[in-house]
Write an enzyme that holds these catalytic residues in place. Structure first.
Site, mmCIF file in Angstrom:
data_model
loop_
_atom_site.group_PDB
_atom_site.id
_atom_site.type_symbol
_atom_site.label_atom_id
_atom_site.label_comp_id
_atom_site.label_asym_id
_atom_site.label_seq_id
_atom_site.Cartn_x
_atom_site.Cartn_y
_atom_site.Cartn_z
ATOM 1 N N ASP A 184 0.924 -1.317 0.137
ATOM 2 C CA ASP A 184 -0.064 0.173 0.205
ATOM 3 C C ASP A 184 0.857 1.245 0.073
ATOM 4 O OD1 ASP A 184 -2.212 -1.627 0.448
ATOM 5 O OD2 ASP A 184 -2.420 -1.340 2.632
ATOM 6 N N GLU A 202 -11.217 -1.269 -3.579
ATOM 7 C CA GLU A 202 -10.718 -0.574 -2.117
ATOM 8 C C GLU A 202 -9.544 0.245 -2.755
ATOM 9 O OE1 GLU A 202 -9.351 -3.553 0.346
ATOM 10 O OE2 GLU A 202 -7.862 -4.526 -0.950
#
Ligand SMILES: *[C@@H]1O[C@H](CO)[C@@H](O)[C@H](O)[C@H]1NC(C)=O
Ligand SMILES: *[C@@H]1O[C@H](CO)[C@@H](O)[C@H](O)[C@H]1NC(C)=O
Ligand SMILES: *[C@@H]1O[C@H](CO)[C@@H](O)[C@H](O)[C@H]1NC(C)=O
Length: 318
Positions: free
Chosen positions: A30, A196
């Site tokens: 991420d 997401e």
């Protein structure tokens, strides 16, 4: 003729170029990358037992691991405050603000918090805790994967994962607290609604909403069906606050989304992306991916980036 056919095959197989060079510490999960104003150096924030910081003088590296942004965890009282996720860092008026999520895998007991620093360095971060975006098992959203942006005079936070997808909330004091009216920006009605990691940016006449679609991890236990692993998708809107559509004109609240980057060659499951305006290369997309030659475990994920080019107003990884 044969060589022409071979060339065509190569072109079809290699639809995307390989990630740009990375040297030094190239593990990332991420990733969120920001260039420090004072010296132009690059700081990379990752999810990894807390918010992990690395830095480099160029995007190519060599990257050096520095440590954790909030080594003692956060003051938030929802989720797992000792294992923060999904950093999103912005510079506003001399201060860097880092949004983060506190949750647990597969749980909607989640909240979004913010910390600030004037240098980005380890040891410089002050936690401010929750901003007001919190979810529980009764909500149709999950308060994770924050992404902050200014649109006109207002600022907004995108967030969300699975369930009803990606949402947006207007901030009430621009940086540290949110309103409570949530707008749905993207939703995949199919499968397990696995979108997401929103990241929005403005380019010319549009706001572009990127997100990650598919299965993010668990690849060492069982591989998802081909094409169901993580990939990077984009939608766009003229306002940035709704009406996002994909390249075919399908509403992104109705399963729309155009793929920007998917698995290819040794690159598997690219996602957790962000966009950076590089001083020389222009807009680049950066992300993590599983390198088939290194391993498919989360703690083996690699930092990838590519230049973006544009075709008919849509970003392309050439
Ligand atoms: C990105 O673009 C620059 C030119 O702007 C080029 O020099 C560089 O090699 C490109 N990098 C990659 C990884 O494509
Ligand atoms: C979420 O929080 C509630 C209330 O504290 C708790 O009962 C439930 O087990 C939690 N769910 C998960 C998946 O953590
Ligand atoms: C929506 O989910 C379905 C089923 O998993 C998948 O095939 C499709 O590619 C997804 N679409 C987007 C835009 O993420």
């Amino acid at each position: 003729m044969l060589s022409y056919i071979l060339l065509l095959c190569v072109a079809l197989v290699n639809a995307y170029s390989d990630p740009g060079t990375c040297s030094g510490s190239c593990w990332a999960h991420d990733p969120n990358v920001i260039q420090r104003k004072s010296d132009g150096s690059f700081f990379r924030f990752s999810t990894g037992g807390g918010i992990h910081i690395s830095s480099a003088s160029t995007i190519e590296g060599p990257w050096t691991d520095l440590g954790y942004a909030l080594p003692g965890g956060s003051i938030v009282t929802v989720g797992d405050a000792s294992n923060l996720w999904a950093p999103d860092v912005h510079y506003v008026d001399g201060t860097y603000y880092m949004y983060y999520a506190s949750s647990a895998l597969g749980s909607r007991n989640s909240t979004i918090g913010v910390a600030s620093s004037t240098t980005l360095e380890v040891g410089s971060w002050t936690d401010h805790g929750e901003i007001g975006v919190t979810s529980s098992t009764s909500d149709d959203y999950n308060a994770i994967d924050p992404n902050w942006i200014t649109i006109g005079d207002a600022s907004y936070l995108q967030f969300g994962s699975y369930w009803q997808g990606i949402f947006q909330v207007e901030m009430t004091d621009s940086l540290t607290s949110s309103g409570d009216s949530y707008t749905n920006l993207a939703y995949n009605a199919s499968g397990n609604h696995d979108i997401e990691a929103a990241f929005m940016f403005e380019y010319e006449d549009y706001y572009y909403l990127t997100y990650s679609s598919g299965t993010a991890q668990g690849y060492t236990t069982s591989l998802p069906a081909q094409g169901d692993e993580y990939r990077i998708v984009v939608c766009r809107s003229t306002t940035g606050t709704g009406d996002f559509v994909d390249q075919d004109g399908t509403a992104c609240t109705n399963s729309g989304g155009t793929t920007v980057l998917a698995s290819h060659d040794y690159v598997y499951g690219p996602g957790g992306q962000g966009i950076l305006d590089h001083p020389v290369y222009g807009l680049i997309v950066y992300y993590h991916y599983a390198d088939k030659d290194i391993g498919l475990a989360v703690d083996q994920y690699q930092f990838g980036w590519n230049n973006l080019t544009w075709t008919d107003g849509w970003p392309v990884v050439a």
